[in-house]
Write a protein that holds these residues in place. Structure first.
Motif, mmCIF file in Angstrom:
data_model
loop_
_atom_site.group_PDB
_atom_site.id
_atom_site.type_symbol
_atom_site.label_atom_id
_atom_site.label_comp_id
_atom_site.label_asym_id
_atom_site.label_seq_id
_atom_site.Cartn_x
_atom_site.Cartn_y
_atom_site.Cartn_z
ATOM 1 N N GLU A 155 -21.062 47.904 3.402
ATOM 2 C CA GLU A 155 -20.474 49.217 3.651
ATOM 3 C C GLU A 155 -21.012 50.255 2.676
ATOM 4 O O GLU A 155 -21.023 51.441 2.992
ATOM 5 N N LEU A 212 -21.980 53.847 3.999
ATOM 6 C CA LEU A 212 -21.326 55.074 3.538
ATOM 7 C C LEU A 212 -22.346 56.036 2.949
ATOM 8 O O LEU A 212 -22.280 57.248 3.159
ATOM 9 N N ILE A 252 -16.234 62.609 2.203
ATOM 10 C CA ILE A 252 -15.344 61.446 2.343
ATOM 11 C C ILE A 252 -16.041 60.148 1.945
ATOM 12 O O ILE A 252 -15.477 59.367 1.171
ATOM 13 N N PRO A 253 -17.299 59.876 2.386
ATOM 14 C CA PRO A 253 -17.933 58.654 1.898
ATOM 15 C C PRO A 253 -18.114 58.647 0.383
ATOM 16 O O PRO A 253 -18.014 57.583 -0.244
ATOM 17 N N VAL A 270 -15.093 57.500 -1.469
ATOM 18 C CA VAL A 270 -14.971 56.038 -1.419
ATOM 19 C C VAL A 270 -16.004 55.384 -2.334
ATOM 20 O O VAL A 270 -15.691 54.450 -3.075
ATOM 21 N N GLY A 277 -15.109 55.109 -5.887
ATOM 22 C CA GLY A 277 -14.151 54.058 -6.213
ATOM 23 C C GLY A 277 -14.590 52.698 -5.729
ATOM 24 O O GLY A 277 -13.764 51.810 -5.547
ATOM 25 N N PHE A 278 -15.903 52.529 -5.519
ATOM 26 C CA PHE A 278 -16.385 51.307 -4.891
ATOM 27 C C PHE A 278 -16.172 50.083 -5.770
ATOM 28 O O PHE A 278 -15.990 48.981 -5.273
ATOM 29 N N ARG A 283 -13.807 48.370 -7.203
ATOM 30 C CA ARG A 283 -12.338 48.426 -7.148
ATOM 31 C C ARG A 283 -11.672 47.753 -8.330
ATOM 32 O O ARG A 283 -10.537 48.050 -8.655
ATOM 33 N N ARG A 284 -12.361 46.793 -8.975
ATOM 34 C CA ARG A 284 -11.706 46.063 -10.057
ATOM 35 C C ARG A 284 -11.596 46.916 -11.311
ATOM 36 O O ARG A 284 -10.813 46.611 -12.192
ATOM 37 N N LEU A 299 -17.487 61.526 11.228
ATOM 38 C CA LEU A 299 -16.485 61.729 10.179
ATOM 39 C C LEU A 299 -15.406 60.658 10.269
ATOM 40 O O LEU A 299 -15.000 60.057 9.267
ATOM 41 N N ALA A 311 -16.724 57.342 9.037
ATOM 42 C CA ALA A 311 -16.756 57.306 7.573
ATOM 43 C C ALA A 311 -15.367 57.056 7.014
ATOM 44 O O ALA A 311 -15.182 56.245 6.097
ATOM 45 N N ALA A 312 -14.355 57.727 7.596
ATOM 46 C CA ALA A 312 -12.992 57.573 7.082
ATOM 47 C C ALA A 312 -12.486 56.154 7.307
ATOM 48 O O ALA A 312 -11.857 55.555 6.427
ATOM 49 N N VAL A 333 -14.289 53.276 7.741
ATOM 50 C CA VAL A 333 -14.996 52.330 6.878
ATOM 51 C C VAL A 333 -14.494 52.475 5.443
ATOM 52 O O VAL A 333 -14.236 51.484 4.745
ATOM 53 N N GLY A 334 -14.302 53.708 5.023
ATOM 54 C CA GLY A 334 -13.838 53.948 3.656
ATOM 55 C C GLY A 334 -12.451 53.389 3.417
ATOM 56 O O GLY A 334 -12.189 52.749 2.398
ATOM 57 N N ILE A 340 -12.650 49.572 3.145
ATOM 58 C CA ILE A 340 -13.272 49.051 1.923
ATOM 59 C C ILE A 340 -12.363 49.257 0.720
ATOM 60 O O ILE A 340 -12.349 48.457 -0.210
ATOM 61 N N LEU A 341 -11.564 50.342 0.728
ATOM 62 C CA LEU A 341 -10.702 50.586 -0.433
ATOM 63 C C LEU A 341 -9.405 49.796 -0.359
ATOM 64 O O LEU A 341 -8.832 49.451 -1.384
ATOM 65 N N LEU A 344 -12.172 41.238 -0.416
ATOM 66 C CA LEU A 344 -13.416 41.648 0.217
ATOM 67 C C LEU A 344 -14.351 40.468 0.429
ATOM 68 O O LEU A 344 -15.154 40.470 1.348
#
Lengths: 505, 168
Positions: A126, A130, A159-160, A163, A166-167, A169-170, B150, B153-154, B156-157, B160-161, B166
């Motif tokens: 991803e 992104l 937006i990507p 994300v 913050g990829f 996450r740990r 858009l 992207a939202a 997928v984001g 992933i968050l 994961l």
């Protein structure tokens, strides 16, 4: 009852780079699912670094294809409009230049990420998807000639990146970075949208040409709308006083993401603002110039002075990027074709030196930890002489010392400002530049004049990281000595920038 | 005064009052969200008066429905109570700020009212499904398609968050 069929002639060449990046993002997403189901691919067992490499290769092909289409559009010199009856996207030389800078930035960031993601153990497909989606949003924004496509492009690029920041996450830092960027970024998007709504409400148009025709500089609502639009963009380029997010976000995000966002977001936002300033609002230079003058001075002062006290190299580079945003704003204050082409050249130059500096940090990252404190660089000249040398080169280029591309870029900007009669602004900018030499040279001083620490740095370097550093060294030196190319290698960046702004007049 | 105008003033007054109620109730989050619902529904009423029926329906479904429900979900998930907000700081400054804002608005209306948007004649069928569909799939085709990028992207984001693990 059915209305007659509507025939619209669409020119898909105008959206080719945008579409290629978007489709590439989807292909990368599918490719990862496909890889996850198998044990081997192309007769090789699938390991983490292999997956990262294959996905990085797919992203590379996508970006090369997008850059090639933009380069063709640039060389042909024509203007392709997606829907001539209602122009929203227009691929002309100006847009093609922006797409080129954004595309090369994304390409270098992809190469930086391939090994780094495995090192941080965050190699999920991803990431590349992104990154490509964000790039396609930037390409949409730089070729937009309508408020709606500008806003959509800005959101698709933002937006990507929220994300991606913050990829990891740990890590708490990375989460903080994403959260801060998201909250402040959405607020800025809201201000931008409010400004666009005011512009639409008072002029009745969303396309830049229509707004320019109906612009009434005496109407407080229109001017307020323009002001809010400038605030929105000032946030994205981290201009003072909308810069507070920058250091935390740049420090917390994975370094490959920082390298990506620091050059490409800035390039996309400045190129779009340039189209606004030069094409959309050329009729109201007076007030606009004063506002931009104040923004430029504040940005140069705060960025360069605060950078002096930073002990974290990523943080220092964040403040330095604020300072560079101030230097670029000078080109807007000059408001002349020279100033505008200097802005484009500066963005092009900044691409190489900044990605290079972050690339060295990526190449040093060891066992999931960034080598980003200034003490980490002590004695690096003894343990990693090659990396120390290229880091020094990028630092002196960022400081703007002759013989590097950073000097040429600053010279172009200052020359345009003096020519437009802004002598005081130039004096302030040169002072800021002098301050910047101090904090940039702190890194080489640590590398060459201090003893190495107890922990020795990572040895060896990944091929793609080497490729990035090589490209950046070439860019910094070649365009530093021959900004207009040489006969055997006609990479005439200065002329490209000049040709790009030619049609804005 | 025709019925249209009377209805407009009714809905406009409701929208303004509920917007003020939302700001005043900022520490009681559920009440604030409910005030927002009333504000959105009043705006939908204004769209109906303008004969933009489709936009009115979309306004209720998307804003009053989906978005405020999302707000309420967040309020419930965070388990916000009135005492989770510290007592207001800088009250005097906030009061002065509101006064300054009101003064600015009054000055603007008194001196610059000529610049307020003028009424324009709408074409037949404005805001109807046919008009909207034509605009969406001809002039704004590119914007329509870009919106799908858009959304991708939202999505997928968000995955992933927010995904729990994961590594599968």
């Amino acid at each position: 009852m059915n209305p007659p069929p509507v025939e619209i002639a669409l020119d898909f060449r105008a959206v080719a780079p945008i579409a290629i990046s978007g489709i590439g993002a989807m292909a990368v997403l599918l490719l990862e699912v496909f890889l996850a189901r198998r044990k081997t691919f192309l007769f090789k067992p699938i390991g983490p670094s292999y997956v990262s490499g294959v996905l990085g290769l797919a992203a590379t092909f996508t970006l090369v294809a997008a850059i090639t289409t933009a380069a063709q559009a640039f060389l042909s010199g024509g203007t392709a409009v997606f829907n001539p009856e209602h122009p929203m996207v227009q691929l002309d030389r100006f847009a093609a230049f922006g797409i080129g800078v954004v595309g090369v930035g994304a390409l270098l960031a992809v190469w930086l990420s391939i090994h780094y993601l495995v090192e941080l153990r965050i190699n999920y497909g991803e990431y590349y998807a992104l990154l490509l989606l964000s790039t396609s949003g930037m390409m949409l924004m730089v070729s937009a000639v309508d408020l709606i496509s500008v806003f959509l492009g800005l959101e698709i690029l933002s937006i990507p990146i929220y994300v991606l920041a913050g990829f990891d996450r740990r890590k708490l830092d990375s989460n903080e970075s994403a959260m801060k960027y998201f909250l402040t970024g959405s607020f800025a998007s809201g201000l931008l949208l409010y400004g666009m709504a005011l512009l639409y409400g008072t002029t009745g148009h969303t396309d830049l040409a229509g707004i320019r025709a109906a612009f009434d500089a005496g109407n407080p609502l229109t001017v307020g709308g323009l002001g809010l639009v400038i605030v929105g963009f000032a946030f994205k380029v981290s201009s003072v006083p909308f810069h507070q997010w920058t250091p935390d976000v740049y420090e917390g995000a994975p370094t490959s993401v920082t390298a990506y966002m620091s050059v490409t977001v800035k390039a996309a936002a400045f190129v779009t603002l340039l189209r606004f300033a030069a094409a959309g609002f050329a009729t109201v230079p007076e007030n606009l110039t004063q506002v931009l003058w104040v923004l430029a001075v504040a940005t140069i002062a705060v960025g360069n002075i605060t950078a002096v006290v930073q002990d974290n190299v990523k943080r220092m580079l964040a403040y330095s990027s604020i300072g560079h945003a101030g230097f670029i704003l000078i080109g807007f204050v000059a408001a002349s074709p020279e100033g505008y082409s200097a802005v484009l050249f500066y963005l092009f130059a900044y691409l190489f030196m900044n990605v290079g500096a972050f690339g060295v940090i990526v190449a040093l990252a060891d066992r999931g930890r960034d080598w980003d404190r200034i003490e980490d660089y002590s004695g690096l000249a003894r343990t990693r002489p090659g990396l120390a040398a290229v880091m020094t080169l990028f630092m002196i280029s960022l400081a703007g010392i002759p013989g590097t591309v950073g000097f040429v870029a600053k010279f172009q900007i200052f020359a345009a400002a003096v020519k437009a009669g802004h002598v005081w602004l130039t004096v302030i900018a040169v002072l800021g530049s002098v301050i910047s030499i101090y904090y940039y040279l702190r890194v080489p001083v640590h590398m060459y004049m201090r003893e190495p620490g107890e922990v020795s740095p990572r040895t060896g370097m990944d091929t793609t990281e080497g490729l990035v550093l090589l490209t950046c060294v070439f860019g910094v030196l070649f365009f530093g000595f021959f900004p207009d190319g040489i006969d055997r290698l006609p990479l005439s960046a200065l002329s490209w920038a000049r040709d790009s702004v030619a049609l804005l007049r | 005064m025709s019925v249209d105008v009377a209805l407009f003033y009714l809905f406009a007054a409701m929208a303004t009052a509920s917007a003020v109620a939302m700001v005043v109730n900022v520490r009681n989050t559920v009440a604030a969200a409910m005030s927002l619902v009333i504000c959105m529904v009043s705006l939908a009423g204004i769209y109906v008066v303008l004969e933009a029926h489709l936009i009115a329906v979309v306004q209720i479904m998307v804003y009053a429905g989906a978005i405020v429900v999302l707000f309420i979900f967040v309020v419930m998930l965070l388990n916000l109570r009135q005492d989770s907000f510290p007592p207001g700081r800088m009250r005097g400054l906030k009061f002065l700020g509101s006064l300054a804002g009101l003064w600015f608005l009054a000055r603007f209306l008194a001196t610059q009212a000529e610049y307020l948007p003028q009424t324009v004649a709408l074409e037949e069928g404005f805001g109807g499904y046919r008009h909207l569909g034509m605009a969406l799939f001809t002039d704004y085709l590119l914007a329509f398609e870009a919106t799908s990028l858009l959304l991708l992207a939202a999505i997928v984001g968000a995955v992933i968050l927010a995904k729990r693990r994961l590594d599968t």
